[in-house]
Enzyme design. Structure first.
Site, PDB file in Angstrom:
ATOM      1  N   ARG A 187      47.875  43.842  44.817  1.00 38.45           N
ATOM      2  CA  ARG A 187      47.699  43.032  46.546  1.00 38.45           C
ATOM      3  C   ARG A 187      49.204  42.329  46.698  1.00 38.45           C
ATOM      4  NH1 ARG A 187      44.243  39.737  46.778  1.00 38.45           N
ATOM      5  NH2 ARG A 187      43.408  39.656  44.653  1.00 38.45           N
ATOM      6  N   LYS A 332      40.386  44.913  49.831  1.00 43.79           N
ATOM      7  CA  LYS A 332      39.635  43.477  50.085  1.00 43.79           C
ATOM      8  C   LYS A 332      40.498  42.773  52.165  1.00 43.79           C
ATOM      9  CE  LYS A 332      39.256  41.467  46.010  1.00 43.79           C
ATOM     10  NZ  LYS A 332      38.928  42.242  44.888  1.00 43.79           N
ATOM     11  N   HIS A 351      32.971  36.719  46.082  1.00 46.64           N
ATOM     12  CA  HIS A 351      33.547  37.928  45.186  1.00 46.64           C
ATOM     13  C   HIS A 351      32.919  37.482  43.664  1.00 46.64           C
ATOM     14  CE1 HIS A 351      37.846  38.518  43.482  1.00 46.64           C
ATOM     15  NE2 HIS A 351      37.166  39.769  43.425  1.00 46.64           N
ATOM     16  N   SER A 369      40.636  37.822  39.628  1.00 44.81           N
ATOM     17  CA  SER A 369      41.110  38.880  39.434  1.00 44.81           C
ATOM     18  C   SER A 369      40.788  38.806  37.537  1.00 44.81           C
ATOM     19  CB  SER A 369      42.525  39.502  39.449  1.00 44.81           C
ATOM     20  OG  SER A 369      42.765  41.193  39.379  1.00 44.81           O
ATOM     21  N   THR A 374      33.771  42.962  36.336  1.00 45.24           N
ATOM     22  CA  THR A 374      33.607  44.485  36.380  1.00 45.24           C
ATOM     23  C   THR A 374      33.025  45.122  35.342  1.00 45.24           C
ATOM     24  OG1 THR A 374      35.255  44.985  38.005  1.00 45.24           O
ATOM     25  CG2 THR A 374      34.740  47.447  36.385  1.00 45.24           C
ATOM     26  N   ARG A 453      44.501  50.823  37.674  1.00 47.76           N
ATOM     27  CA  ARG A 453      42.733  50.879  38.415  1.00 47.76           C
ATOM     28  C   ARG A 453      42.173  52.002  38.245  1.00 47.76           C
ATOM     29  NH1 ARG A 453      40.489  45.719  39.764  1.00 47.76           N
ATOM     30  NH2 ARG A 453      42.092  45.029  39.330  1.00 47.76           N
TER      31      ARG A 453
END
Ligand SMILES: Nc1ncnc2c1ncn2[C@@H]1O[C@H](COP(=O)(O)OP(=O)(O)OP(=O)(O)O)[C@@H](O)[C@H]1O
Ligand SMILES: O=C([O-])CC(=O)C(=O)O
Ligand SMILES: [Ca+2]
Ligand SMILES: [Mn+2]
Length: 669
Positions: A187, A332, A351, A369, A374, A453
């Protein structure tokens, strides 16, 4: 030369074919005769029900259920049942044309459904043709051309589009679609702008620490026009109409207009996929993204500081993306919108990852992050509600998304089997490196980026909880990847401590991992997601405190980072140990453990956890040089203190008492 052919051509008879003048057997076209010897050298299956190749190809595809949204006014109206399919098509194209309308030219472009490469779908111009929508006034060349719309294509169709037209698209050995996101592989937070108008000037968080870089309405319109003109100049655009939020009461309808099949498939995976019936009643979207990421913004435009700009206009309910193809920007970006819309309804946007035990105990996993949201919410023994974005309301927890977005650097089948197995047909694999022949992915290869990713629909995880909702959470787990190696692997937090660490939003990254040992870099990101929040952090913090108190949730801080010394000396805590710690939190056994209090941060740390070596639970034990440990601990505590100064003057919640308690819950030294 065969004088008497011993073979027959298609549908040929038994008799030797008559010999033509040139000596070759003559082709028999009469298929009615049966072979006398019972032998047919041709395929003996019944022939295809087609007279021509074109007809044969047309048989290959069966028509799908209609996928046409209906105008808002017709929703819930019995009249819509009587609407013809032609009419539905027209309304859908009108709606898409309106989305793509230039603001300076009064009407939308001519849009037509389907792939321009398929000739049959090129419109015949004429009033009798119903499958396109024509503006009434033509004022420029662009209004003479058609924009083909590829509307809510399926993954298979999107694969075909990507492979045919987008360089860098390949099918990997497990069936995933490998793709490149271009120059940007992450990003661009410094290029995220928000329109500041009378309302947002009051409502949003602006100034130091805020992710919202201001722009004015006029500049937004300039960039919007640039994106729309770019999209309309293309032969075709992709349009996705989908939902956000699994809580039906608070669901949002989103439309994503993009130029790449990669972007369309990414959003197909990440947003909630409508059923054909839901799509029929879709109506007007609540929010629209114009993704013209292949096209830069104009640096001569006011406010622009690079060729990238991600622009949010809350009043218009629109977002424009210029100059970055990184797909996470869309996901996002919408998350930011939810961070604005949901708190207005007393719903907290988070988040965080979320999963649920077989007995209905829900856990939230906050973290910046790469800290493990995850990885740790994807747990074979628990039901996955979601991996990254949630809402906490009076109804409980609901996932905002319909898919997961896993980091896959160094992904291993052994350690993360569910994520490994989710990388199959339909999954978008960004920026990975694979063998040119076998197409086997090398997950350890960072040649393109470290931020590789995988984006897959949540149902690719076998124990996904569908619909992705759950009851009120029991545990709130804050994750930090502490590269300083001084935070304990797990600490039990008081409510004020939970708030202190939630507002701080700490993790530590290591810059430039390739070039030898580097200093860990502390990162503080309010609410574990300062890049996405729209209001002041204390607004979200107050809501979290309120909800945790009301529902009796316990806060924990888990360090998924270093142990045995800082980065370069120690090692990252084994994932298997972190999983054992998380298991003990879920089961409730950790709540009953024996605790001791640490110096400086004042954490309660357990003395024993099943499956975890006890000596690592207090980090001082794992450092060879104790003085070095103490020095590093104080250094980190100082960084926390400095970071928190800006929040010290804010009141959290209705009474000042909580604010004082939160301030006191930070490190003491
Ligand atoms: N002890 C550990 N606990 C958690 N993750 C670990 C641990 N050790 C290594 N890892 C690795 O760290 C990474 C955690 O990334 P993950 O995808 O879970 O991040 P995330 O919090 O979901 O971030 P984002 O918001 O960017 O998606 C994974 O690659 C995982 O394999
Ligand atoms: O948004 C992204 O690109 C990846 C992500 O989940 C995050 O950074 O939190
Ligand atoms: Ca993630
Ligand atoms: Mn994330």
């Amino acid at each position: 030369m065969a004088e008497t052919g011993e073979f027959s051509f298609a549908n040929g008879g038994s008799k030797a074919p008559p010999v033509a003048q040139n000596g070759l057997p003559r082709i028999q076209t009469n298929g009615k005769k049966k072979p006398a010897n019972g032998i047919c050298h041709d395929d003996s299956a019944s022939p295809v029900k087609a007279q021509t190749i074109d007809e044969l190809h047309s048989l290959q595809k069966k028509r799908s259920a209609p996928t046409t949204p209906i105008k808002d006014g017709l929703q819930g109206n019995a009249a819509f049942a009587t609407i013809s399919e032609e009419e539905r098509h027209k309304l859908q194209l009108q709606s898409i044309s309106a989305s793509l309308a230039s603001l300076t030219r009064e009407t939308g472009p001519k849009v037509v459904k389907g792939d321009p490469a398929r000739k049959a779908e090129t419109p015949k111009v004429g009033p009798e043709h119903h499958h396109y929508f024509t503006p009434t006034i033509s004022v420029s060349d662009s209004s003479l051309k058609f924009t083909h719309v590829l509307y809510n294509l399926s993954p298979a169709e999107l694969y075909e589009q990507a492979i045919k037209y987008e360089k860098g698209s390949f099918i990997t050995s497990t069936g995933a679609l490998a793709t490149l996101s271009g120059a940007k592989t992450g990003r661009s937070p410094r290029d995220k702008r928000v329109v500041k108008d009378e309302t947002t000037a009051q409502e949003l968080w602006w100034g130091k620490g805020s992710p919202n870089i201001e722009m004015d309405e006029q500049t937004f319109l300039v960039n919007r026009e640039r994106a729309v003109d770019y999209l309309n100049s293309l032969d075709k655009v992709f349009v996705n109409d989908q939902f956000l939020n699994w809580d039906p009461e608070h669901q949002i309808k989103v439309r994503i207009v993009s130029a790449r099949a990669y972007h369309s498939l990414f959003m197909h995976n990440m947003c909630i996929r409508p059923t054909p019936e839901e799509l029929e009643n879709f109506g007007t979207p609540d929010f629209t993204i114009y993704n013209a990421g292949q096209f830069p913004c104009n640096r001569y435009t006011h406010y622009m500081t690079s060729s990238t700009s991600i622009d949010l206009n809350l009043a218009r309910r629109e977002m424009v993306i210029l100059g970055t193809q990184y797909a996470g920007e869309m996901k996002k970006g919408l998350f930011g919108v939810m961070h604005y819309l949901m708190p207005k309804r007393q719903i907290l946007s988070l988040h965080s990852g979320c999963n649920m035990g077989k007995d209905g105990d829900v856990a939230l996993f906050f973290g910046l992050s790469g800290t493990g949201k995850t990885t740790l919410s994807t747990d074979h023994n628990r039901l996955l509600i979601g991996d990254d974005e949630h809402c906490w309301s009076e109804n409980g927890i609901s996932n905002i998304e319909g898919g997961c977005y896993a980091k896959c650097i160094d992904l291993s089948r052994d350690k993360e089997p569910d994520i490994w197995n989710a990388i199959k047909f339909g999954t978008v694999l960004e920026n990975v490196v694979f063998d040119e022949h076998t197409r086997e992915v090398d997950y350890s290869d960072k040649s393109v980026t470290e931020n590789t990713r995988a984006s897959y629909p949540i149902e690719y995880i076998p124990n996904a909880k569908i619909p992705c909702v759950g009851p009120q959470p029991k545990n709130v787990i804050l994750l930090a990847c502490d590269a300083f190696g001084v935070l304990p692997p797990v600490s039990k937090l008081t409510l004020p401590q939970t708030m202190y660490h939630f507002i701080s939003g700490y993790t530590a990254l290591v810059a430039g991992t390739e070039e030898g040992v580097k200093e860990p870099q502390a990162t503080f990101s309010a609410c574990f997601g300062a890049a996405f929040i729209m209001l002041h952090p204390t607004k979200y913090a107050a809501m979290l405190a309120d909800k945790m108190q009301k529902h009796g949730a316990t806060g924990w801080l888990v360090n998924t980072g270093w142990s045995g010394g800082r980065y370069g000396v120690g090692n990252r805590i084994k994932l298997s140990y972190t999983r054992k710690i998380i298991d003990a939190i879920h089961s409730g056994s950790l709540l009953k453990a024996n605790y001791k209090k640490t110096e400086v941060f004042g954490f309660e740390i357990p003395t024993e956890i099943e499956g975890v070596p006890s000596e690592i639970l207090d980090p001082i034990n794992t450092w060879a040089n104790k003085a070095d440990y103490s020095e590093t601990l104080l250094k980190l505590a100082g960084l926390f203190k400095n970071n928190f100064e800006v929040f010290a003057s804010y009141k959290i919640g209705d009474d000042g008492k909580l604010t004082d308690e939160i301030l006191a819950a930070g490190p003491n030294f």
